[in-house]
Design a protein around this motif. Structure first.
Motif, PDB file in Angstrom:
ATOM      1  N   LYS A  52      36.984  38.175  33.762  1.00 59.59           N
ATOM      2  CA  LYS A  52      38.148  38.478  32.927  1.00 59.59           C
ATOM      3  C   LYS A  52      38.708  39.857  33.255  1.00 59.59           C
ATOM      4  N   ARG A  53      37.825  40.829  33.444  1.00 57.39           N
ATOM      5  CA  ARG A  53      38.272  42.182  33.776  1.00 57.39           C
ATOM      6  C   ARG A  53      38.985  42.203  35.124  1.00 57.39           C
ATOM      7  N   ASP A  54      38.431  41.502  36.113  1.00 61.41           N
ATOM      8  CA  ASP A  54      39.073  41.431  37.419  1.00 61.41           C
ATOM      9  C   ASP A  54      40.450  40.787  37.325  1.00 61.41           C
ATOM     10  N   GLU A  55      40.546  39.731  36.537  1.00 59.78           N
ATOM     11  CA  GLU A  55      41.829  39.054  36.371  1.00 59.78           C
ATOM     12  C   GLU A  55      42.850  39.961  35.685  1.00 59.78           C
ATOM     13  N   ARG A  56      42.418  40.708  34.662  1.00 58.12           N
ATOM     14  CA  ARG A  56      43.323  41.657  34.000  1.00 58.12           C
ATOM     15  C   ARG A  56      43.803  42.719  34.983  1.00 58.12           C
ATOM     16  N   ASN A  57      42.885  43.214  35.821  1.00 58.89           N
ATOM     17  CA  ASN A  57      43.270  44.220  36.817  1.00 58.89           C
ATOM     18  C   ASN A  57      44.283  43.659  37.803  1.00 58.89           C
ATOM     19  N   LYS A  58      44.060  42.422  38.252  1.00 59.86           N
ATOM     20  CA  LYS A  58      45.001  41.789  39.177  1.00 59.86           C
ATOM     21  C   LYS A  58      46.379  41.654  38.535  1.00 59.86           C
TER      22      LYS A  58
END
Length: 116
Positions: A86-92
């Motif tokens: 989820k954190r990676d997706e938010r960063n993307k």
């Protein structure tokens, strides 16, 4: 009656201590995942990495055994991996949004300058 009150009070204290110990163990396990998982070659946050592939690397630390049940360890691991995704997706998403905003600003600047 005094004995019954004492026993009830003591039982409540023991339950509270037990609950706090379990919370500390879970926090320690999450910290272990944060510290150790990125260094393990078997772990990649972008793919579905199974618990049994990283278990050996995590088991070298005492914080792994602070959580008593294997099933609980596995659940905590999968929760951690889900949070990473989820954190990676938010960063993307935020990088994409930022790039879009910069591009729109660039185009507006060109349009105002008569470059378009």
């Amino acid at each position: 009656q005094a004995l019954a009150e004492y026993q009830t009070k003591r039982a409540n204290e023991l339950r509270l201590v037990s609950r706090m110990e379990k919370m500390r163990a879970k926090d320690a396990f999450r910290k272990l995942c944060t510290d150790i998982l990125p260094t393990l070659p078997a772990f990649t946050s972008t793919q579905n990495c199974r618990f049994d592939k990283v278990r050996e690397g995590l088991a070298k630390d005492d914080r792994f055994y602070a959580v008593e049940e294997e099933r609980t360890r596995e659940e905590l691991y999968y929760e951690f991996v889900e949070e990473l995704k989820k954190r990676d997706e938010r960063n993307k998403r935020s990088k994409r949004r930022e790039a879009k905003d910069l591009f729109v600003g660039f185009l507006k600047g060109k349009e105002e300058g008569g470059g378009l």
